[in-house]
Motif scaffolding. Sequence first.
Motif, short mmCIF file in Angstrom:
data_model
loop_
_atom_site.label_atom_id
_atom_site.label_comp_id
_atom_site.label_asym_id
_atom_site.label_seq_id
_atom_site.Cartn_x
_atom_site.Cartn_y
_atom_site.Cartn_z
N MET A 107 14.98 -51.23 -22.04
CA MET A 107 14.03 -51.28 -23.14
C MET A 107 14.75 -51.82 -24.39
SD MET A 107 12.17 -48.07 -24.94
CE MET A 107 10.43 -48.13 -24.98
N ALA A 108 14.12 -52.73 -25.07
CA ALA A 108 14.71 -53.34 -26.26
C ALA A 108 14.75 -52.34 -27.41
CB ALA A 108 13.89 -54.56 -26.67
N ALA A 109 15.79 -52.48 -28.23
CA ALA A 109 15.91 -51.61 -29.40
C ALA A 109 14.80 -51.93 -30.39
CB ALA A 109 17.26 -51.82 -30.06
N PRO A 110 14.30 -50.91 -31.12
CA PRO A 110 13.28 -51.17 -32.15
C PRO A 110 13.81 -52.16 -33.19
CG PRO A 110 13.46 -48.82 -31.72
CD PRO A 110 14.59 -49.49 -30.98
N ALA A 111 12.90 -52.91 -33.79
CA ALA A 111 13.27 -53.96 -34.75
C ALA A 111 14.14 -53.41 -35.88
CB ALA A 111 12.02 -54.62 -35.32
N VAL A 112 13.83 -52.23 -36.39
CA VAL A 112 14.60 -51.68 -37.51
C VAL A 112 16.07 -51.50 -37.12
CG1 VAL A 112 14.04 -49.25 -37.00
CG2 VAL A 112 14.64 -49.94 -39.34
N LEU A 113 16.32 -51.08 -35.89
CA LEU A 113 17.71 -50.88 -35.46
C LEU A 113 18.42 -52.21 -35.25
CD1 LEU A 113 17.39 -47.81 -33.07
CD2 LEU A 113 17.74 -47.87 -35.55
N ARG A 114 17.71 -53.21 -34.75
CA ARG A 114 18.31 -54.54 -34.62
C ARG A 114 18.67 -55.09 -36.00
NH1 ARG A 114 14.03 -55.25 -31.05
NH2 ARG A 114 13.00 -56.69 -32.48
N GLU A 115 17.80 -54.85 -36.98
CA GLU A 115 18.06 -55.33 -38.33
C GLU A 115 19.26 -54.60 -38.96
OE1 GLU A 115 14.44 -55.75 -40.76
OE2 GLU A 115 13.35 -55.76 -38.85
N VAL A 116 19.39 -53.31 -38.71
CA VAL A 116 20.55 -52.55 -39.20
C VAL A 116 21.81 -53.10 -38.55
CG1 VAL A 116 21.68 -50.28 -39.13
CG2 VAL A 116 19.28 -50.45 -39.81
N PHE A 117 21.78 -53.30 -37.24
CA PHE A 117 22.93 -53.85 -36.52
C PHE A 117 23.34 -55.20 -37.10
CE2 PHE A 117 24.53 -56.55 -33.06
CZ PHE A 117 25.67 -55.84 -32.70
N ASN A 118 22.36 -56.08 -37.31
CA ASN A 118 22.66 -57.41 -37.85
C ASN A 118 23.21 -57.32 -39.26
OD1 ASN A 118 21.91 -58.74 -35.50
ND2 ASN A 118 19.77 -58.93 -36.14
N ALA A 119 22.73 -56.38 -40.06
CA ALA A 119 23.24 -56.20 -41.42
C ALA A 119 24.70 -55.74 -41.40
CB ALA A 119 22.38 -55.20 -42.19
N HIS A 120 25.04 -54.84 -40.48
CA HIS A 120 26.43 -54.40 -40.35
C HIS A 120 27.32 -55.57 -39.93
CE1 HIS A 120 25.71 -50.28 -41.24
NE2 HIS A 120 25.10 -50.00 -40.12
N ARG A 121 26.86 -56.35 -38.98
CA ARG A 121 27.65 -57.51 -38.54
C ARG A 121 27.84 -58.50 -39.68
NH1 ARG A 121 27.27 -59.11 -32.49
NH2 ARG A 121 28.63 -57.47 -31.69
N ALA A 122 26.80 -58.72 -40.49
CA ALA A 122 26.91 -59.65 -41.61
C ALA A 122 27.90 -59.14 -42.65
CB ALA A 122 25.53 -59.88 -42.24
N ALA A 123 27.93 -57.82 -42.86
CA ALA A 123 28.81 -57.23 -43.88
C ALA A 123 30.24 -57.05 -43.38
CB ALA A 123 28.24 -55.90 -44.35
N TRP A 124 30.41 -56.63 -42.13
CA TRP A 124 31.73 -56.21 -41.64
C TRP A 124 32.26 -57.06 -40.49
CZ3 TRP A 124 31.18 -50.15 -41.20
CH2 TRP A 124 31.06 -49.60 -42.48
N GLY A 125 31.45 -57.95 -39.95
CA GLY A 125 31.87 -58.72 -38.79
C GLY A 125 31.64 -57.96 -37.50
N ASP A 126 32.22 -58.48 -36.41
CA ASP A 126 32.06 -57.85 -35.11
C ASP A 126 32.84 -56.53 -35.07
OD1 ASP A 126 30.57 -60.00 -34.30
OD2 ASP A 126 32.19 -60.93 -33.14
N GLU A 127 32.23 -55.54 -34.47
CA GLU A 127 32.89 -54.25 -34.31
C GLU A 127 34.01 -54.36 -33.28
OE1 GLU A 127 29.57 -54.43 -31.33
OE2 GLU A 127 29.80 -55.01 -33.42
N ASP A 128 34.98 -53.46 -33.37
CA ASP A 128 36.08 -53.43 -32.41
C ASP A 128 35.73 -52.59 -31.19
OD1 ASP A 128 38.14 -54.96 -33.82
OD2 ASP A 128 38.00 -53.35 -35.30
N ASP A 129 34.82 -51.67 -31.34
CA ASP A 129 34.41 -50.80 -30.24
C ASP A 129 33.07 -50.19 -30.60
OD1 ASP A 129 34.51 -49.50 -27.81
OD2 ASP A 129 36.38 -48.44 -28.22
N GLY A 130 32.43 -49.63 -29.62
CA GLY A 130 31.18 -48.92 -29.84
C GLY A 130 31.09 -47.76 -28.86
N ILE A 131 30.58 -46.66 -29.34
CA ILE A 131 30.46 -45.46 -28.51
C ILE A 131 28.98 -45.07 -28.52
CG2 ILE A 131 31.18 -43.05 -28.23
CD1 ILE A 131 33.72 -44.00 -29.96
N THR A 132 28.41 -44.92 -27.33
CA THR A 132 26.98 -44.64 -27.20
C THR A 132 26.75 -43.20 -26.78
OG1 THR A 132 26.53 -46.93 -26.58
CG2 THR A 132 24.87 -45.30 -25.96
N PHE A 133 25.77 -42.57 -27.44
CA PHE A 133 25.35 -41.22 -27.10
C PHE A 133 23.88 -41.30 -26.69
CE2 PHE A 133 28.79 -40.95 -30.09
CZ PHE A 133 29.62 -39.98 -29.54
N ASP A 134 23.61 -40.93 -25.44
CA ASP A 134 22.24 -40.94 -24.92
C ASP A 134 21.67 -39.54 -24.89
OD1 ASP A 134 21.88 -43.73 -24.26
OD2 ASP A 134 23.37 -43.44 -22.68
#
Length: 197
Positions: free
Chosen positions: A1-28
């Motif tokens: 299932m695709a992430a909601p638009a708001v979360l995609r926009e937050v992700f893109n804003a972080h990438r624009a501000a900080w670049g690519d992340e070095d790691d990511g940890i997911t909690f389901d």
Amino acid sequence: MAAPAVLREVFNAHRAAWGDEDDGITFDDGPAPVGRLDVLVYRPTAGTPMTSFTTIGMAVEPMPVGPGPGGGRRAELQFARRGPLSREDERAVAGQLANLAVHPLVTGDAIDWGHMIGLNRDFPTLPGCAAVLVSGPLTMSGRDYIRTSDGAVRILNVVPITEAERSVGRTLPPIEFVQRLIAETDIFAPRDHPVPG
């Protein structure tokens, strides 16, 4: 299932501000509506001596409208720790941030700048800090919100504090308390670390 638009926009804003992340940890399997929460990790570089973390998932819905300010707003958490951390410590910090991100859903109380939250144990990598202050921007270049198609997503900076600092914080306006903390201690390091000067 695709992430909601708001979360995609937050992700893109972080990438624009900080670049690519070095790691990511997911909690389901978090409490609804936060079924999934990601914590992005940005490791220190020559120009930035911090390990930085940011959540993505808390803003899937506005926080509950409860007593005090912050209800009805979308938000995400940020945290910075001076120096490199082990992978184990990164995971521990990410877990604590995930717990804080669902705090409004579990308690029914929204969180906002100026709130202090007690923890059941010390914040990972910061012995003696068993509470956190939720703050606005901590630097001149810090962001206070991310603009999305669903409205502003407020950035909530997590500042671990000692019990003595928490006691002082109860007597001061939030902005004055943050300014005093920054002037008197390195809020990004264990309390025995010298204040950068």
